[in-house]
Design an enzyme around this catalytic site. Structure first.
Site, short mmCIF file in Angstrom:
data_model
loop_
_atom_site.label_atom_id
_atom_site.label_comp_id
_atom_site.label_asym_id
_atom_site.label_seq_id
_atom_site.Cartn_x
_atom_site.Cartn_y
_atom_site.Cartn_z
N LYS A 66 0.81 -1.43 -0.01
CA LYS A 66 0.02 0.10 0.39
C LYS A 66 1.06 1.20 -0.18
O LYS A 66 2.54 1.18 0.02
CB LYS A 66 -0.53 -0.09 1.28
CG LYS A 66 -2.10 0.81 1.02
CD LYS A 66 -3.20 0.16 0.24
CE LYS A 66 -3.75 0.31 0.27
NZ LYS A 66 -5.54 -0.27 -0.20
N1 GLU Z 1 -7.39 0.54 -3.25
C1 GLU Z 1 -7.84 -1.18 -3.93
C2 GLU Z 1 -8.41 -2.29 -2.57
O1 GLU Z 1 -7.82 -1.88 -1.52
C3 GLU Z 1 -7.24 -1.66 -4.81
C4 GLU Z 1 -6.35 -2.00 -5.27
C5 GLU Z 1 -5.58 -2.52 -6.08
O2 GLU Z 1 -6.32 -2.77 -7.66
O3 GLU Z 1 -3.97 -2.96 -6.20
O4 GLU Z 1 -8.23 -3.24 -2.80
#
Ligand code: GLU
Length: 376
Positions: A66
């Site tokens: 993240k």
């Molecule tokens: N931010 C989204 C999540 O928390 C998508 C993450 C992604 O597609 O890599 O799942």
């Protein structure tokens, strides 16, 4: 990282950003980038871990990561947002890449931000790398169906949980907390099934009408904080009070820690589908379980987004693009496969769906760790 950005008025402001990779045993790191004033290292590393379990639970070949920048994107001009994004992308460009770590949108970011990240990374390397981020606009290597994928997955889980209490989704009443990408797409798709959305809000507040809201008229107000409240298309309701209204299905699609030990006893829904990551605190989870409220956990319920991110990455690497129908069908079958595996574990181990989802996800990571062994 701390990095300077030139503001439109000539000032220079220093921002703090993060990128955390949690686990890489099943593949390259994967996870969104969040722009939010509340973002800090602890939040980003918790969300990175969430991504590890999420990718493993739905069995896509990624680890967890993240990123985030502590900023209020609504207070920045487009030009400032672009400069901030390009500088942050440069700072994390040692970490990210199609084979190493693939960002995507999260709270406060969108396809345009992904386009700038892809462009910045590609400019450094001298040619275009579409597969370095997902959630891009379709004309530059984004996938059909990515924009509404998370909401589509949330609705699939809402439908499946409703079946378990003999409720047809089209006869259900629904509350949605959140009107960003996840909240608005969930609203659109669940409304299309015939379900009645009785309340919806953004972070300032929202509207409530027990007879059902006119969702198509409200949709243009998504991502415009405060606009729902001013629409007067229902009684006004605060983002905290909305959680306690009566409905069959409650979808928290805003942010972490919304249902807590304090308000969990007053939740008035039969089903909760976690559109956001971590909207229910662990102690609230115990109360909801005791009260017999069925809950689809975030690492399953909102995984439609990262599943279609996986498809986007595959399409970019092959330079071969699928139709929206194909993307949607493949997403639904991956999500349903994970759901059936979780159901089986929940029944066998006599546990709730969240614990079962973790059992499935953590086991996959553990198995990969053991199979790979210790280097050298
Ligand atoms: N931010 C989204 C999540 O928390 C998508 C993450 C992604 O597609 O890599 O799942």
């Amino acid at each position: 990282m701390n990095f300077p950005v030139k503001m439109d008025n000539g000032d220079i402001k220093v921002f703090t950003g993060y990128r955390v990779q949690h686990n890489l045993s099943r593949g390259p790191a994967k996870g969104g980038i969040r722009y939010s004033p509340h973002t800090d290292l602890d939040e980003v590393r918790a969300l990175a871990m969430w991504m590890t379990w999420k990718c493993a639970t739905v069995d896509i070949p990624f680890g967890g990561a993240k990123g985030g920048v502590a900023c209020d994107p609504n207070a920045l001009s487009m030009a400032e947002l672009e400069r901030l994004t390009r500088r942050y992308s440069t700072d994390i460009s040692l970490l990210i890449g199609p084979e190493t770590d693939i960002p995507a949108p999260d709270m406060g970011t969108n396809p345009q931000v992904m386009a700038w990240i892809m462009d910045t990374y590609s400019m450094h390397r001298g040619h275009t790398f579409p597969a370095v981020v997902t959630g891009k606009p379709v004309p530059i290597g984004g996938s059909e169906g990515r924009q509404d994928a998370t909401g589509r997955g949330v609705v699939i889980l809402a439908r499946e949980l409703a079946k378990r209490i003999n409720l047809d989704l089209q006869n259900a009443t629904v509350i949605i907390q959140g009107f960003g990408n996840v909240g608005s797409m969930t609203a659109r798709i669940i409304h299309e099934t015939g379900a009645k959305i009785v309340a919806i809000c953004d972070r300032y507040g929202g509207v409530w009408n027990p007879k059902g809201l006119d969702i198509p008229s409200l949709l243009p107000l998504s991502n415009h904080d405060g606009a729902l409240m001013e629409s007067h298309m229902g009684d006004s309701i605060s983002p905290t009070d909305i959680l306690e209204l009566e409905a069959d299905i409650l979808i928290p699609a805003a942010m972490e820690s919304q249902i807590t030990i304090e308000n969990a006893p007053r939740i008035n829904s039969k089903i909760i589908v976690e559109g956001a990551n971590g909207p229910v605190t662990p102690d609230a989870d115990i109360i909801l379980n005791q009260r017999g409220i069925l809950l689809a956990p975030d690492i399953l319920a909102n995984a439609g987004g990262v599943i279609v991110s996986y498809f986007e990455w595959v399409q970019d690497l092959q330079s071969l693009f699928w139709s929206e129908q194909e993307v949607n069908n493949r997403m639904e079958s991956m999500l349903m496969k994970a759901w059936h595996q979780i159901l089986e574990v929940a029944e066998k181990e006599k546990t709730d769906f969240r614990t079962a989802a973790y059992m499935v996800g953590v086991k996959r990571v553990a198995d990969a760790t053991i199979l790979r062994g210790i280097y050298p």
